[in-house]
Design a protein around this motif. Structure first.
Motif, PDB file in Angstrom:
ATOM      1  N   PRO A  41       0.839  -1.209   0.000  1.00 52.52           N
ATOM      2  CA  PRO A  41       0.000   0.000   0.000  1.00 52.52           C
ATOM      3  C   PRO A  41       0.875   1.261   0.000  1.00 52.52           C
ATOM      4  O   PRO A  41       2.082   1.183   0.236  1.00 52.52           O
ATOM      5  CB  PRO A  41      -0.799  -0.121   1.293  1.00 52.52           C
ATOM      6  CG  PRO A  41      -0.022  -1.022   2.164  1.00 52.52           C
ATOM      7  CD  PRO A  41       0.734  -1.952   1.265  1.00 52.52           C
ATOM      8  N   PRO A  42       0.270   2.423  -0.257  1.00 46.62           N
ATOM      9  CA  PRO A  42       1.025   3.679  -0.207  1.00 46.62           C
ATOM     10  C   PRO A  42       1.686   3.856   1.162  1.00 46.62           C
ATOM     11  O   PRO A  42       1.131   3.449   2.185  1.00 46.62           O
ATOM     12  CB  PRO A  42      -0.036   4.756  -0.436  1.00 46.62           C
ATOM     13  CG  PRO A  42      -1.156   4.059  -1.107  1.00 46.62           C
ATOM     14  CD  PRO A  42      -1.128   2.648  -0.594  1.00 46.62           C
ATOM     15  N   MET A  43       2.865   4.450   1.153  1.00 42.87           N
ATOM     16  CA  MET A  43       3.633   4.624   2.382  1.00 42.87           C
ATOM     17  C   MET A  43       3.697   6.089   2.800  1.00 42.87           C
ATOM     18  O   MET A  43       3.888   6.964   1.959  1.00 42.87           O
ATOM     19  CB  MET A  43       5.069   4.131   2.190  1.00 42.87           C
ATOM     20  CG  MET A  43       5.186   2.670   1.896  1.00 42.87           C
ATOM     21  SD  MET A  43       4.770   1.708   3.363  1.00 42.87           S
ATOM     22  CE  MET A  43       4.757   0.073   2.684  1.00 42.87           C
ATOM     23  N   PRO A  44       3.575   6.368   4.099  1.00 42.43           N
ATOM     24  CA  PRO A  44       3.786   7.729   4.591  1.00 42.43           C
ATOM     25  C   PRO A  44       5.291   7.975   4.782  1.00 42.43           C
ATOM     26  O   PRO A  44       6.065   7.024   4.917  1.00 42.43           O
ATOM     27  CB  PRO A  44       3.062   7.727   5.933  1.00 42.43           C
ATOM     28  CG  PRO A  44       3.153   6.314   6.399  1.00 42.43           C
ATOM     29  CD  PRO A  44       3.128   5.466   5.156  1.00 42.43           C
ATOM     30  N   LYS A  45       5.673   9.223   4.784  1.00 43.16           N
ATOM     31  CA  LYS A  45       7.080   9.597   4.949  1.00 43.16           C
ATOM     32  C   LYS A  45       7.155  10.842   5.827  1.00 43.16           C
ATOM     33  O   LYS A  45       6.357  11.767   5.657  1.00 43.16           O
ATOM     34  CB  LYS A  45       7.685   9.882   3.583  1.00 43.16           C
ATOM     35  CG  LYS A  45       9.140  10.274   3.601  1.00 43.16           C
ATOM     36  CD  LYS A  45       9.617  10.510   2.174  1.00 43.16           C
ATOM     37  CE  LYS A  45      11.081  10.871   2.161  1.00 43.16           C
ATOM     38  NZ  LYS A  45      11.553  11.116   0.789  1.00 43.16           N
ATOM     39  N   ILE A  46       8.102  10.871   6.758  1.00 44.73           N
ATOM     40  CA  ILE A  46       8.323  12.082   7.548  1.00 44.73           C
ATOM     41  C   ILE A  46       9.140  13.024   6.686  1.00 44.73           C
ATOM     42  O   ILE A  46      10.293  12.737   6.349  1.00 44.73           O
ATOM     43  CB  ILE A  46       9.045  11.778   8.870  1.00 44.73           C
ATOM     44  CG1 ILE A  46       8.168  10.897   9.756  1.00 44.73           C
ATOM     45  CG2 ILE A  46       9.425  13.078   9.594  1.00 44.73           C
ATOM     46  CD1 ILE A  46       8.863  10.383  11.002  1.00 44.73           C
ATOM     47  N   ASN A  47       8.526  14.124   6.293  1.00 41.37           N
ATOM     48  CA  ASN A  47       9.202  15.103   5.461  1.00 41.37           C
ATOM     49  C   ASN A  47      10.090  16.003   6.299  1.00 41.37           C
ATOM     50  O   ASN A  47      11.154  16.418   5.867  1.00 41.37           O
ATOM     51  CB  ASN A  47       8.154  15.908   4.685  1.00 41.37           C
ATOM     52  CG  ASN A  47       8.742  16.741   3.603  1.00 41.37           C
ATOM     53  OD1 ASN A  47       9.157  17.854   3.853  1.00 41.37           O
ATOM     54  ND2 ASN A  47       8.803  16.181   2.399  1.00 41.37           N
ATOM     55  N   SER A  48       9.625  16.315   7.521  1.00 44.40           N
ATOM     56  CA  SER A  48      10.378  17.205   8.400  1.00 44.40           C
ATOM     57  C   SER A  48       9.886  17.060   9.837  1.00 44.40           C
ATOM     58  O   SER A  48       8.734  16.698  10.072  1.00 44.40           O
ATOM     59  CB  SER A  48      10.186  18.654   7.927  1.00 44.40           C
ATOM     60  OG  SER A  48      10.912  19.543   8.735  1.00 44.40           O
ATOM     61  N   ILE A  49      10.774  17.346  10.767  1.00 41.54           N
ATOM     62  CA  ILE A  49      10.423  17.446  12.179  1.00 41.54           C
ATOM     63  C   ILE A  49      10.773  18.866  12.595  1.00 41.54           C
ATOM     64  O   ILE A  49      11.926  19.281  12.497  1.00 41.54           O
ATOM     65  CB  ILE A  49      11.181  16.415  13.041  1.00 41.54           C
ATOM     66  CG1 ILE A  49      10.810  15.005  12.585  1.00 41.54           C
ATOM     67  CG2 ILE A  49      10.887  16.629  14.514  1.00 41.54           C
ATOM     68  CD1 ILE A  49      11.579  13.914  13.274  1.00 41.54           C
TER      69      ILE A  49
END
Length: 186
Positions: free
Chosen positions: A91-99
């Motif tokens: 399935p589509p994956m989430p990604k942390i773009n920034s903290i």
């Protein structure tokens, strides 16, 4: 080198004072991809857990992670639905773009903090370009809490990039209620 020689050796300044040989902390964020993309919000679609001792908010979007100066933090993100599909894709994956560390000292939690409390560790896994639709990939962001970070509570905002089903478009969402890190002095 004998123990006598070690005892006689001059005391050297550590290169990274506060750097700990301790357990790395994992902060795992689970995203309900269907709910987040349908509502355009992470509210009621994000759940966080960690392996810190003494934190608060396990299983919620307001996780408080307790860590020490010099400790490595690994933010791991993945969708709740991780079942391989009939066509062998994932399935589509989430990604942390920034903290984004927030300025809680001056009362407005939405302002970005001027002070840095951790350094980012660069990618130590396979580069994204090697990613294949037939191989599950969990995105992460890793950093080390600075040995000079003042002990205290630091709220942060996650900026999450979501793949959308059947399109190349990305959806960027921010946490609305913010998780935090409680830094303990060494």
């Amino acid at each position: 080198m004998t123990t006598d020689t070690l005892a006689d050796a001059p005391h050297e300044q550590k290169q990274n004072p506060g750097q700990l040989n301790s357990v790395q902390l994992n902060i795992v964020t689970l995203i309900d991809m269907e709910r987040a993309t349908a509502t355009g919000s992470l509210a009621d679609a994000m759940y966080m857990v960690d392996n810190s001792i003494g934190g608060d908010g396990q299983g919620t979007h307001r996780l408080q992670t307790v860590c020490k100066q010099g400790q490595v933090l690994n933010w791991i993100i993945r969708p709740i639905d991780m079942e391989k599909r009939l066509d062998n894709t994932w399935p589509p994956m989430p990604k942390i773009n920034s903290i984004v560390l927030l300025d809680t000292e001056h009362g407005d939690e939405e302002d970005v903090a001027e002070r840095k409390i951790f350094t980012e560790l660069k990618i130590y896994g396979a580069p994204d370009r090697m990613r294949d639709k037939f191989t599950p990939v969990y995105y992460y962001w890793a950093g080390t809490v600075l040995s000079t970070a003042r002990p205290g509570l630091y709220r942060y905002r996650l900026v999450v990039e979501l793949e959308q089903e059947g399109t190349r478009d990305k959806l960027y969402l921010n946490t609305e209620e913010h998780p935090s890190i409680r830094v303990l002095g060494v």
